[in-house]
Scaffold this motif. Sequence first.
Motif, PDB file in Angstrom:
ATOM      1  N   GLY A 328       0.815  -1.211   0.000  1.00 29.06           N
ATOM      2  CA  GLY A 328       0.000   0.000   0.000  1.00 29.06           C
ATOM      3  C   GLY A 328       0.845   1.255   0.000  1.00 29.06           C
ATOM      4  N   GLY A 329       0.173   2.388   0.023  1.00 31.62           N
ATOM      5  CA  GLY A 329       0.836   3.688   0.079  1.00 31.62           C
ATOM      6  C   GLY A 329       0.021   4.634   0.940  1.00 31.62           C
ATOM      7  N   TRP A 330       0.588   5.799   1.216  1.00 28.54           N
ATOM      8  CA  TRP A 330      -0.033   6.745   2.143  1.00 28.54           C
ATOM      9  C   TRP A 330      -0.373   8.068   1.453  1.00 28.54           C
ATOM     10  CZ3 TRP A 330      -0.927   5.781   7.381  1.00 28.54           C
ATOM     11  CH2 TRP A 330      -0.283   4.669   7.948  1.00 28.54           C
ATOM     12  N   ILE A 331      -1.429   8.704   1.954  1.00 30.14           N
ATOM     13  CA  ILE A 331      -1.638  10.141   1.766  1.00 30.14           C
ATOM     14  C   ILE A 331      -1.570  10.762   3.151  1.00 30.14           C
ATOM     15  CG2 ILE A 331      -3.261  11.971   1.143  1.00 30.14           C
ATOM     16  CD1 ILE A 331      -4.335  10.175  -1.049  1.00 30.14           C
ATOM     17  N   ILE A 332      -0.663  11.708   3.316  1.00 29.42           N
ATOM     18  CA  ILE A 332      -0.469  12.350   4.622  1.00 29.42           C
ATOM     19  C   ILE A 332      -0.829  13.826   4.519  1.00 29.42           C
ATOM     20  CG2 ILE A 332       1.211  12.936   6.422  1.00 29.42           C
ATOM     21  CD1 ILE A 332       2.746  10.393   5.657  1.00 29.42           C
ATOM     22  N   SER A 333      -1.655  14.263   5.440  1.00 31.65           N
ATOM     23  CA  SER A 333      -2.057  15.674   5.513  1.00 31.65           C
ATOM     24  C   SER A 333      -1.485  16.285   6.776  1.00 31.65           C
ATOM     25  CB  SER A 333      -3.588  15.811   5.516  1.00 31.65           C
ATOM     26  OG  SER A 333      -4.150  15.243   4.348  1.00 31.65           O
ATOM     27  N   VAL A 334      -0.760  17.377   6.616  1.00 32.96           N
ATOM     28  CA  VAL A 334      -0.127  18.051   7.752  1.00 32.96           C
ATOM     29  C   VAL A 334      -0.732  19.444   7.893  1.00 32.96           C
ATOM     30  CG1 VAL A 334       2.030  18.889   8.718  1.00 32.96           C
ATOM     31  CG2 VAL A 334       2.014  16.782   7.392  1.00 32.96           C
ATOM     32  N   HIS A 335      -1.343  19.683   9.026  1.00 29.17           N
ATOM     33  CA  HIS A 335      -1.845  21.021   9.332  1.00 29.17           C
ATOM     34  C   HIS A 335      -0.747  21.760  10.091  1.00 29.17           C
ATOM     35  CE1 HIS A 335      -6.301  20.137   8.680  1.00 29.17           C
ATOM     36  NE2 HIS A 335      -5.695  18.975   8.491  1.00 29.17           N
ATOM     37  N   VAL A 336      -0.433  22.958   9.640  1.00 24.19           N
ATOM     38  CA  VAL A 336       0.655  23.707  10.275  1.00 24.19           C
ATOM     39  C   VAL A 336       0.160  25.057  10.773  1.00 24.19           C
ATOM     40  CG1 VAL A 336       2.462  22.570   8.916  1.00 24.19           C
ATOM     41  CG2 VAL A 336       1.412  24.660   8.055  1.00 24.19           C
ATOM     42  N   THR A 337       0.832  25.551  11.780  1.00 25.74           N
ATOM     43  CA  THR A 337       0.514  26.858  12.334  1.00 25.74           C
ATOM     44  C   THR A 337       1.185  27.948  11.503  1.00 25.74           C
ATOM     45  OG1 THR A 337       2.435  26.748  13.797  1.00 25.74           O
ATOM     46  CG2 THR A 337       0.368  25.859  14.642  1.00 25.74           C
TER      47      THR A 337
END
Length: 360
Positions: A328-337
């Motif tokens: 499998g593979g990933w989708i990564i979402s990063v919320h930043v300040t």
Amino acid sequence: MNDWFEEAKKLYKPGVYGYRQIAKKYGLSIKTVEARFLRAKKKGEIFGKPQEINLQEQVLKDLQKETTVKALSDKYKTSERVIRAVIDDIKDLGYIISEINGTIKICKDVIPKDVEYKESWKGDKIIRFGVVSDTHLCSKWQQLTFLNHLYDIFEHEGITTVYHSGDITEGFKMRSGHEHEIFKYGADDQSDYVIEVYPKRKNIITKFITGNHDHTHIKNGGIDIGRKIADKRPDMIYLGLSNAKIYITPNCVIELNHPLDGAAYALSYAPQKTIDAMSGGEKPNILLNGHHHKAFYMIYRNVHAFECGTTQAQTPWMRGKRIAANIGGWIISVHVTEDGTISRCIGEFIPLYKPLEHDY
């Protein structure tokens, strides 16, 4: 094809206007140009200076052992500038050339370096990217169809950057009998295959490191296939051997890592020990671990650690070692300040449960 060759014969001059320049002029691969010239030589065709040697070929042989630029210059009765140009051509073929205290040779040692990159950041609040690892292309157990499926999802989701955590190829001579597990042999054939079939999608850039399987090409022939692939695929950016750190914001670091350890009973063991070995000031915000063919996410010592999975089915060797393959593979979402630090990190794993047979 013969049209370009007839003109190229008149331009060809070893060390001055060689295969690399001809390949660029006609939009061909260096391997194609070299093969065409070699065929002509075997047929007795003469071009360039009468009885002229293939300087690049000869220097490549000389570089298998330690030598110096001056020694090569004296041997071939040409200037050091010309020898340097020939060596640059050889480097363009993907060979690693080391020069220490004036001594020069092809390097067959894997010497990772600390590399850092900075992405363009415009104060984005949410950064999303795809992650793949251990594609092992040229293995008879590769899952190329699923790898393309992942890239279709990335494209549909608006992903523009995909990070690859190493082992883009299967390599060769990994162990006794390994030749029966692959369908392409050697650095040239395997890198050419990646260049041809690795997913290419509009607006997606793949940034990758190499892993221990890729490094067999260095150990066996001194060729860094990462450089060969990136040279022919503008959408694939090579970040280095085994490890790279990427600043996706001024205060948020992703570390791509391809370790050398083996599989562990607990999924968390490998990333935990990796993070334990880091000092407080060098820890990344996000760790993307390849090599283990596992899919896992945890937060440890304030590091968001991902085991990146694989797109290679379980091989007979893995089955014998009781090593599972989490495909499998990933989708990564990063919320930043506002200052670019992480406030939220969300990982979505896209699995494959039933691999295809003979997907090559």
